[in-house]
Motif scaffolding. Structure first.
Motif, PDB file in Angstrom:
ATOM      1  N   GLN A 190       0.815  -1.208   0.000  1.00  0.00           N
ATOM      2  CA  GLN A 190       0.000   0.000   0.000  1.00  0.00           C
ATOM      3  C   GLN A 190       0.849   1.259   0.000  1.00  0.00           C
ATOM      4  OE1 GLN A 190      -2.872  -0.148   3.193  1.00  0.00           O
ATOM      5  NE2 GLN A 190      -3.637  -2.156   2.579  1.00  0.00           N
ATOM      6  N   MET A 191       1.949   1.254   0.744  1.00  0.00           N
ATOM      7  CA  MET A 191       2.819   2.426   0.782  1.00  0.00           C
ATOM      8  C   MET A 191       3.430   2.710  -0.584  1.00  0.00           C
ATOM      9  SD  MET A 191       4.817   2.459   4.462  1.00  0.00           S
ATOM     10  CE  MET A 191       5.255   0.730   4.546  1.00  0.00           C
ATOM     11  N   LEU A 192       3.885   1.667  -1.266  1.00  0.00           N
ATOM     12  CA  LEU A 192       4.517   1.869  -2.565  1.00  0.00           C
ATOM     13  C   LEU A 192       3.505   2.224  -3.652  1.00  0.00           C
ATOM     14  CD1 LEU A 192       7.195  -0.986  -2.608  1.00  0.00           C
ATOM     15  CD2 LEU A 192       7.525   1.455  -2.151  1.00  0.00           C
ATOM     16  N   ALA A 193       2.220   1.918  -3.408  1.00  0.00           N
ATOM     17  CA  ALA A 193       1.181   2.253  -4.380  1.00  0.00           C
ATOM     18  C   ALA A 193       0.519   3.588  -4.090  1.00  0.00           C
ATOM     19  CB  ALA A 193       0.116   1.155  -4.401  1.00  0.00           C
ATOM     20  N   SER A 194       0.892   4.239  -2.978  1.00  0.00           N
ATOM     21  CA  SER A 194       0.263   5.503  -2.596  1.00  0.00           C
ATOM     22  C   SER A 194       0.850   6.672  -3.369  1.00  0.00           C
ATOM     23  CB  SER A 194       0.444   5.738  -1.089  1.00  0.00           C
ATOM     24  OG  SER A 194       1.812   5.934  -0.787  1.00  0.00           O
ATOM     25  N   GLY A 195       0.267   7.850  -3.161  1.00  0.00           N
ATOM     26  CA  GLY A 195       0.741   9.045  -3.855  1.00  0.00           C
ATOM     27  C   GLY A 195       2.136   9.448  -3.449  1.00  0.00           C
ATOM     28  N   SER A 196       2.565   9.097  -2.236  1.00  0.00           N
ATOM     29  CA  SER A 196       3.909   9.456  -1.786  1.00  0.00           C
ATOM     30  C   SER A 196       4.980   8.611  -2.455  1.00  0.00           C
ATOM     31  CB  SER A 196       4.012   9.291  -0.268  1.00  0.00           C
ATOM     32  OG  SER A 196       3.854   7.928   0.093  1.00  0.00           O
ATOM     33  N   ASN A 197       4.612   7.379  -2.894  1.00  0.00           N
ATOM     34  CA  ASN A 197       5.537   6.467  -3.563  1.00  0.00           C
ATOM     35  C   ASN A 197       6.803   6.243  -2.740  1.00  0.00           C
ATOM     36  OD1 ASN A 197       6.225   4.747  -5.689  1.00  0.00           O
ATOM     37  ND2 ASN A 197       7.380   6.331  -6.764  1.00  0.00           N
ATOM     38  N   SER A 198       6.630   6.220  -1.416  1.00  0.00           N
ATOM     39  CA  SER A 198       7.752   6.006  -0.499  1.00  0.00           C
ATOM     40  C   SER A 198       7.336   4.992   0.547  1.00  0.00           C
ATOM     41  CB  SER A 198       8.166   7.322   0.178  1.00  0.00           C
ATOM     42  OG  SER A 198       8.557   8.289  -0.783  1.00  0.00           O
ATOM     43  N   THR A 225      15.639   2.139  10.891  1.00  0.00           N
ATOM     44  CA  THR A 225      14.622   2.239   9.845  1.00  0.00           C
ATOM     45  C   THR A 225      15.282   2.385   8.480  1.00  0.00           C
ATOM     46  OG1 THR A 225      13.038   3.302  11.342  1.00  0.00           O
ATOM     47  CG2 THR A 225      12.641   3.560   8.990  1.00  0.00           C
ATOM     48  N   ALA A 226      14.838   1.594   7.519  1.00  0.00           N
ATOM     49  CA  ALA A 226      15.283   1.712   6.130  1.00  0.00           C
ATOM     50  C   ALA A 226      14.243   2.517   5.364  1.00  0.00           C
ATOM     51  CB  ALA A 226      15.450   0.336   5.494  1.00  0.00           C
ATOM     52  N   VAL A 227      14.681   3.536   4.645  1.00  0.00           N
ATOM     53  CA  VAL A 227      13.781   4.435   3.916  1.00  0.00           C
ATOM     54  C   VAL A 227      13.870   4.119   2.423  1.00  0.00           C
ATOM     55  CG1 VAL A 227      13.245   6.836   3.367  1.00  0.00           C
ATOM     56  CG2 VAL A 227      14.029   6.225   5.665  1.00  0.00           C
ATOM     57  N   PHE A 228      12.686   3.978   1.794  1.00  0.00           N
ATOM     58  CA  PHE A 228      12.607   3.641   0.374  1.00  0.00           C
ATOM     59  C   PHE A 228      11.994   4.796  -0.404  1.00  0.00           C
ATOM     60  CE2 PHE A 228      13.096  -0.403   2.315  1.00  0.00           C
ATOM     61  CZ  PHE A 228      13.605  -1.264   1.372  1.00  0.00           C
ATOM     62  N   LYS A 229      12.606   5.094  -1.530  1.00  0.00           N
ATOM     63  CA  LYS A 229      12.045   6.022  -2.506  1.00  0.00           C
ATOM     64  C   LYS A 229      11.690   5.191  -3.720  1.00  0.00           C
ATOM     65  CE  LYS A 229      11.319  10.317  -3.962  1.00  0.00           C
ATOM     66  NZ  LYS A 229      10.411  11.243  -3.289  1.00  0.00           N
ATOM     67  N   SER A 230      10.404   5.199  -4.100  1.00  0.00           N
ATOM     68  CA  SER A 230       9.905   4.226  -5.052  1.00  0.00           C
ATOM     69  C   SER A 230      10.131   2.853  -4.422  1.00  0.00           C
ATOM     70  CB  SER A 230      10.592   4.379  -6.412  1.00  0.00           C
ATOM     71  OG  SER A 230      10.007   3.508  -7.364  1.00  0.00           O
ATOM     72  N   ASP A 336      13.979  16.331   9.768  1.00  0.00           N
ATOM     73  CA  ASP A 336      15.172  16.863   9.097  1.00  0.00           C
ATOM     74  C   ASP A 336      15.863  15.790   8.269  1.00  0.00           C
ATOM     75  OD1 ASP A 336      14.674  19.317  10.211  1.00  0.00           O
ATOM     76  OD2 ASP A 336      16.140  19.111  11.834  1.00  0.00           O
ATOM     77  N   LYS A 337      15.903  14.564   8.813  1.00  0.00           N
ATOM     78  CA  LYS A 337      16.582  13.486   8.096  1.00  0.00           C
ATOM     79  C   LYS A 337      15.766  13.023   6.892  1.00  0.00           C
ATOM     80  CE  LYS A 337      19.568  10.104   7.504  1.00  0.00           C
ATOM     81  NZ  LYS A 337      20.957  10.349   7.066  1.00  0.00           N
ATOM     82  N   VAL A 338      14.471  12.822   7.092  1.00  0.00           N
ATOM     83  CA  VAL A 338      13.631  12.249   6.033  1.00  0.00           C
ATOM     84  C   VAL A 338      13.217  13.289   5.002  1.00  0.00           C
ATOM     85  CG1 VAL A 338      11.446  11.097   5.559  1.00  0.00           C
ATOM     86  CG2 VAL A 338      12.778  10.433   7.554  1.00  0.00           C
ATOM     87  N   GLN A 339      12.755  14.442   5.479  1.00  0.00           N
ATOM     88  CA  GLN A 339      12.215  15.450   4.560  1.00  0.00           C
ATOM     89  C   GLN A 339      13.308  16.213   3.814  1.00  0.00           C
ATOM     90  OE1 GLN A 339      10.090  18.659   6.445  1.00  0.00           O
ATOM     91  NE2 GLN A 339       8.874  19.102   4.620  1.00  0.00           N
ATOM     92  N   LEU A 340      14.367  16.594   4.501  1.00  0.00           N
ATOM     93  CA  LEU A 340      15.383  17.437   3.882  1.00  0.00           C
ATOM     94  C   LEU A 340      16.534  16.640   3.275  1.00  0.00           C
ATOM     95  CD1 LEU A 340      15.547  20.269   6.583  1.00  0.00           C
ATOM     96  CD2 LEU A 340      14.105  20.125   4.531  1.00  0.00           C
ATOM     97  N   ASP A 341      16.894  15.524   3.914  1.00  0.00           N
ATOM     98  CA  ASP A 341      18.035  14.747   3.435  1.00  0.00           C
ATOM     99  C   ASP A 341      17.606  13.680   2.418  1.00  0.00           C
ATOM    100  OD1 ASP A 341      20.430  13.528   3.044  1.00  0.00           O
ATOM    101  OD2 ASP A 341      20.649  12.720   5.067  1.00  0.00           O
ATOM    102  N   LEU A 342      16.726  12.763   2.848  1.00  0.00           N
ATOM    103  CA  LEU A 342      16.314  11.655   1.984  1.00  0.00           C
ATOM    104  C   LEU A 342      15.191  12.028   1.028  1.00  0.00           C
ATOM    105  CD1 LEU A 342      16.409   8.796   4.639  1.00  0.00           C
ATOM    106  CD2 LEU A 342      18.195   9.468   3.029  1.00  0.00           C
ATOM    107  N   LYS A 343      14.400  13.054   1.379  1.00  0.00           N
ATOM    108  CA  LYS A 343      13.307  13.548   0.524  1.00  0.00           C
ATOM    109  C   LYS A 343      12.321  12.440   0.146  1.00  0.00           C
ATOM    110  CE  LYS A 343      15.990  17.352  -1.542  1.00  0.00           C
ATOM    111  NZ  LYS A 343      17.152  17.213  -0.645  1.00  0.00           N
ATOM    112  N   ALA A 344      11.964  11.628   1.146  1.00  0.00           N
ATOM    113  CA  ALA A 344      11.024  10.519   0.932  1.00  0.00           C
ATOM    114  C   ALA A 344       9.851  10.676   1.903  1.00  0.00           C
ATOM    115  CB  ALA A 344      11.722   9.178   1.143  1.00  0.00           C
ATOM    116  N   ASP A 345       8.650  10.747   1.380  1.00  0.00           N
ATOM    117  CA  ASP A 345       7.461  10.993   2.200  1.00  0.00           C
ATOM    118  C   ASP A 345       6.949   9.697   2.817  1.00  0.00           C
ATOM    119  OD1 ASP A 345       5.169  11.915   3.366  1.00  0.00           O
ATOM    120  OD2 ASP A 345       4.056  12.155   1.499  1.00  0.00           O
ATOM    121  N   ILE A 346       7.622   9.244   3.863  1.00  0.00           N
ATOM    122  CA  ILE A 346       7.200   8.021   4.538  1.00  0.00           C
ATOM    123  C   ILE A 346       6.120   8.298   5.585  1.00  0.00           C
ATOM    124  CG2 ILE A 346       9.423   6.917   4.158  1.00  0.00           C
ATOM    125  CD1 ILE A 346      10.130   7.505   7.067  1.00  0.00           C
ATOM    126  N   PHE A 347       5.734   9.572   5.750  1.00  0.00           N
ATOM    127  CA  PHE A 347       4.693   9.932   6.719  1.00  0.00           C
ATOM    128  C   PHE A 347       3.320  10.063   6.071  1.00  0.00           C
ATOM    129  CE2 PHE A 347       8.644  12.354   7.847  1.00  0.00           C
ATOM    130  CZ  PHE A 347       9.110  11.444   8.767  1.00  0.00           C
TER     131      PHE A 347
END
Length: 404
Positions: A190-198, A225-230, A336-347
């Protein structure tokens, strides 16, 4: 008996005989002792063109079968011999499974799979193809918990255990406790299919045993935590910052928060009773903003300060302010880590804006990767100490000293 009475009996017998052919029976049954029950699986990178699939197979044995001493892992068996690990490689997951089946005398059965682990190399190259197999195949459980590990995922399946029968059960219990990030196969899809694609998955790093005599190595790993983009892992977040992610995702269920109130030398430890996080998206004058409201109810576990939390409302407010500051700093650290550094919308900020502002979202959804890092986030933490305790020993001692 007359012919008149024989005819109905003949017709009834003929009809009963024909109904036999309509009974399906159990022609395609598979006995339990013909199945290899998979409790956990790991996908690792084998080379540039293939992957390695490792499965942890449950070994049904009676209580009199004995156990291995000192938690050794001879032949890929865990310390209590309740499971063992077999591997095979192939061009994709389905191909690797077919080669694995050739090595086993029983048919592989995924219905009891509790955890699925991705090695970091596979996670960084992309997991969408592997996820496609698990969502298409009928047997894998959508409630299986997902993990990413540093190094090889097989190493975690082979770890010795003491409290649980195998490492799959250990990881399942950790996920169920909600102490760290908990993501199922269905959640990941569901997360990978959402609009955030993260997406975000719990990340495990194996540490050295605490002592040389500690045979239960499952106590010696780090939760991050491992953060995924796409579908590709783009970075990881340490265990301290992971707590901020849990606050933002409204997934924190257990926590002990220790703070040093302003002007005090000691500390106060509070146990989280319940928590609720609400996201409030706002688009004003072309600016995209997000209010994060975090409300918690806590009780005091330990108070080593001079503050009297029982009788002094001001002292109680000082501690609550310290709790608010601690929660806010953890959330800000995660942002700061997720939004500014990794730029992945996991929230799932994307989902919140989509629900509240559907027209604006439709116009800007294709540029969300550009918008997300610019969203202004305001954090509003509101901690409430419901149970300050029945006494304050140090506060009473301080009063006695002043009276002398």
């Amino acid at each position: 008996m007359s012919i008149k009475h024989i005819a109905p009996i003949f017709r009834l017998s003929l009809l009963s005989g024909l109904l036999i052919f309509l009974l399906t029976g159990c022609w395609d049954r598979i006995e339990v002792n013909d199945l290899a029950l998979v409790t956990g699986a790991a996908i690792d990178r084998y080379d540039d063109h293939s992957i390695e699939l490792s499965v942890q197979i449950f070994v049904p044995r009676g209580s009199s079968s004995g156990t291995l001493e000192s938690g050794s892992t001879k032949g890929g068996e865990t310390g209590n011999q309740s499971s063992y690990v077999r591997s095979a490689h192939g061009t994709n997951l389905a191909d690797a499974l077919s080669h694995l089946q050739e090595k086993l005398p029983r048919k592989v059965f995924w219905g009891h799979t509790e955890v699925i682990i991705f090695g970091e190399a596979v996670a960084r190259s992309g997991i969408r193809d592997d996820l496609d197999y698990f969502m298409r195949a009928p047997q894998p459980r959508e409630r299986a918990y997902m993990y990413v590990t540093k190094g090889q995922g097989r190493d975690f399946l082979e770890m010795s255990t003491k409290l649980e029968r195998n490492t799959a059960e250990v990881l399942r219990e950790i996920s169920k406790s909600k102490i760290t990030l908990s993501v199922t196969l269905s959640d990941l899809a569901q997360m990978l299919a959402s609009g955030s694609n993260s997406a975000a998955l719990p990340y495990l790093e194996l540490l050295a045993p605490l002592t040389t005599n500690n045979s239960d190595k499952t106590e010696s790993f780090l939760n991050a935590t491992a953060v995924f983009k796409s579908d590709k892992m783009v970075g990881k977040i340490d265990d301290r910052t992971t707590r901020g992610i849990l606050w933002l995702r409204d997934e924190i269920k257990q926590a002990v928060i220790t703070v040093t109130p302003e002007g005090e030398k000691g500390t106060v430890s509070a146990n989280l009773i319940r928590s609720k996080t609400k996201l409030e998206p706002i688009i004003k004058d072309g600016k995209w903003q997000m209010n994060v409201w975090i409300q918690t109810e806590d009780d005091a576990l330990q108070n080593t300060t001079m503050l009297n939390l029982v009788a002094d409302p001001k002292a109680l407010q000082i501690v609550q302010n310290a709790l608010n500051d601690d929660i806010g700093s953890r959330v800000r650290m995660a942002l700061d880590k997720v939004q500014l550094d990794l730029k992945a919308d996991i929230f799932d900020f994307a989902g919140e804006f989509h629900r509240v502002y559907p027209k604006e979202w439709k116009k800007n959804q294709n540029r969300w990767d550009e918008l997300f890092p610019t969203v202004e986030v305001a954090i509003h933490a509101q901690a409430k100490m419901l149970r300050p305790g029945l006494s304050s020993i140090k506060a009473r001692e301080s009063v006695k000293e002043s009276a002398k």
